[in-house]
Scaffold this motif. Sequence first.
Motif, PDB file in Angstrom:
ATOM      1  N   UNK A 110       0.845  -1.199   0.000  1.00  0.00           N
ATOM      2  CA  UNK A 110       0.000   0.000   0.000  1.00  0.00           C
ATOM      3  C   UNK A 110       0.877   1.245   0.000  1.00  0.00           C
ATOM      4  N   UNK A 111       0.271   2.402  -0.202  1.00  0.00           N
ATOM      5  CA  UNK A 111       1.024   3.658  -0.210  1.00  0.00           C
ATOM      6  C   UNK A 111       1.760   3.867   1.101  1.00  0.00           C
ATOM      7  N   UNK A 112       1.064   3.693   2.179  1.00  0.00           N
ATOM      8  CA  UNK A 112       1.664   3.756   3.516  1.00  0.00           C
ATOM      9  C   UNK A 112       1.330   2.433   4.164  1.00  0.00           C
ATOM     10  N   UNK A 113       2.219   1.474   4.011  1.00  0.00           N
ATOM     11  CA  UNK A 113       1.933   0.089   4.363  1.00  0.00           C
ATOM     12  C   UNK A 113       2.222  -0.225   5.830  1.00  0.00           C
ATOM     13  N   UNK A 114       3.447   0.088   6.274  1.00  0.00           N
ATOM     14  CA  UNK A 114       3.846  -0.277   7.635  1.00  0.00           C
ATOM     15  C   UNK A 114       4.814   0.755   8.185  1.00  0.00           C
ATOM     16  N   UNK A 115       4.995   0.704   9.509  1.00  0.00           N
ATOM     17  CA  UNK A 115       5.906   1.620  10.181  1.00  0.00           C
ATOM     18  C   UNK A 115       6.698   0.830  11.199  1.00  0.00           C
ATOM     19  N   UNK A 116       7.994   1.118  11.288  1.00  0.00           N
ATOM     20  CA  UNK A 116       8.869   0.546  12.307  1.00  0.00           C
ATOM     21  C   UNK A 116       9.348   1.695  13.179  1.00  0.00           C
ATOM     22  N   UNK A 130      -2.933  -1.606   5.832  1.00  0.00           N
ATOM     23  CA  UNK A 130      -2.657  -2.010   4.458  1.00  0.00           C
ATOM     24  C   UNK A 130      -3.700  -3.001   3.957  1.00  0.00           C
ATOM     25  N   UNK A 131      -3.795  -3.107   2.642  1.00  0.00           N
ATOM     26  CA  UNK A 131      -4.762  -4.011   2.037  1.00  0.00           C
ATOM     27  C   UNK A 131      -4.343  -5.464   2.188  1.00  0.00           C
ATOM     28  N   UNK A 132      -3.083  -5.775   1.914  1.00  0.00           N
ATOM     29  CA  UNK A 132      -2.623  -7.156   1.906  1.00  0.00           C
ATOM     30  C   UNK A 132      -1.935  -7.591   3.185  1.00  0.00           C
ATOM     31  N   UNK A 133      -1.760  -6.710   4.144  1.00  0.00           N
ATOM     32  CA  UNK A 133      -1.223  -7.088   5.443  1.00  0.00           C
ATOM     33  C   UNK A 133       0.287  -7.076   5.510  1.00  0.00           C
ATOM     34  N   UNK A 134       0.782  -7.078   6.747  1.00  0.00           N
ATOM     35  CA  UNK A 134       2.199  -7.141   7.064  1.00  0.00           C
ATOM     36  C   UNK A 134       2.395  -8.392   7.907  1.00  0.00           C
ATOM     37  N   UNK A 136       5.044 -10.734  10.341  1.00  0.00           N
ATOM     38  CA  UNK A 136       6.247 -10.885  11.152  1.00  0.00           C
ATOM     39  C   UNK A 136       6.459 -12.379  11.290  1.00  0.00           C
ATOM     40  N   UNK A 137       7.475 -12.888  10.593  1.00  0.00           N
ATOM     41  CA  UNK A 137       7.619 -14.340  10.499  1.00  0.00           C
ATOM     42  C   UNK A 137       6.435 -14.865   9.707  1.00  0.00           C
ATOM     43  N   UNK A 138       5.646 -15.752  10.322  1.00  0.00           N
ATOM     44  CA  UNK A 138       4.432 -16.261   9.672  1.00  0.00           C
ATOM     45  C   UNK A 138       3.164 -15.681  10.293  1.00  0.00           C
ATOM     46  N   UNK A 139       3.332 -14.732  11.199  1.00  0.00           N
ATOM     47  CA  UNK A 139       2.207 -14.142  11.915  1.00  0.00           C
ATOM     48  C   UNK A 139       1.801 -12.815  11.279  1.00  0.00           C
ATOM     49  N   UNK A 140       0.502 -12.667  11.016  1.00  0.00           N
ATOM     50  CA  UNK A 140       0.003 -11.403  10.471  1.00  0.00           C
ATOM     51  C   UNK A 140       0.010 -10.361  11.579  1.00  0.00           C
ATOM     52  N   UNK A 141       0.514  -9.174  11.266  1.00  0.00           N
ATOM     53  CA  UNK A 141       0.596  -8.083  12.238  1.00  0.00           C
ATOM     54  C   UNK A 141      -0.763  -7.396  12.305  1.00  0.00           C
ATOM     55  N   UNK A 142      -1.439  -7.540  13.455  1.00  0.00           N
ATOM     56  CA  UNK A 142      -2.749  -6.910  13.644  1.00  0.00           C
ATOM     57  C   UNK A 142      -2.675  -5.791  14.670  1.00  0.00           C
ATOM     58  N   UNK A 149      15.628  -9.482  16.315  1.00  0.00           N
ATOM     59  CA  UNK A 149      16.621  -9.430  15.236  1.00  0.00           C
ATOM     60  C   UNK A 149      16.640 -10.748  14.451  1.00  0.00           C
ATOM     61  N   UNK A 150      16.713 -10.632  13.122  1.00  0.00           N
ATOM     62  CA  UNK A 150      16.799 -11.803  12.261  1.00  0.00           C
ATOM     63  C   UNK A 150      15.464 -12.400  11.854  1.00  0.00           C
ATOM     64  N   UNK A 151      14.360 -11.948  12.430  1.00  0.00           N
ATOM     65  CA  UNK A 151      13.038 -12.462  12.061  1.00  0.00           C
ATOM     66  C   UNK A 151      12.544 -11.658  10.858  1.00  0.00           C
ATOM     67  N   UNK A 152      12.142 -12.339   9.775  1.00  0.00           N
ATOM     68  CA  UNK A 152      11.728 -11.609   8.571  1.00  0.00           C
ATOM     69  C   UNK A 152      10.383 -10.898   8.747  1.00  0.00           C
ATOM     70  N   UNK A 153      10.308  -9.689   8.173  1.00  0.00           N
ATOM     71  CA  UNK A 153       9.067  -8.923   8.104  1.00  0.00           C
ATOM     72  C   UNK A 153       8.727  -8.832   6.622  1.00  0.00           C
ATOM     73  N   UNK A 154       7.552  -9.374   6.237  1.00  0.00           N
ATOM     74  CA  UNK A 154       7.177  -9.407   4.825  1.00  0.00           C
ATOM     75  C   UNK A 154       6.100  -8.381   4.541  1.00  0.00           C
ATOM     76  N   UNK A 155       6.365  -7.553   3.524  1.00  0.00           N
ATOM     77  CA  UNK A 155       5.432  -6.540   3.036  1.00  0.00           C
ATOM     78  C   UNK A 155       5.324  -6.761   1.536  1.00  0.00           C
TER      79      UNK A 155
END
Length: 164
Positions: A110-116, A130-134, A136-142, A149-155
């Motif tokens: 999305x245009x503004x998808x996630x923030x760290x 976001x429309x398609x979600x963020x 953290x690992x295999x867990x959807x960020x709600x 550190x080292x855990x993938x964040x998928x956008x």
Amino acid sequence: MSEFTLTLIKLAFLAVLWLFVIAAVGVIRADLFGSKAATKAAERAAAPRPQKAPRAPKPPRTPRGGGNAPTKLVVVQGERSGTVINLTDAPITIGRAHDATLMVTDDYASSRHARLYAQNGQWIVEDLGSTNGTYLGRTKVTRPMPIPPGVPVRIGKTVIELRK
């Protein structure tokens, strides 16, 4: 069925069809140019605020855990693979918007998808509606979640990690 009733049904169908087209154009406009709420928030942030009494500068914050805290954000997968962003106290925004810290041109972002952002010595990821979600690992960020550190964040197709 009378001619008048048939004409009314045709006009009602045409009105519903136009409402659908207008709603679709509104969604596309908001995705391309950002929502009104985001624009108003940016305007409020840029507006001058009343001056308060000056404070003594804060000492730099040291992350909890000392030397094993992450110092950089690395894009490990996606079109920006290999990009490294040094971590400071400033929040990092990720999305397709031109003002994002990490701008991705991914159709699934999305245009503004996630923030760290840093909080109490750890980094937190927050999905910005976001429309398609963020993920953290295999867990959807709600809700805002800490990032180890080292855990993938998928956008979308982009995967990032915090590293030392």
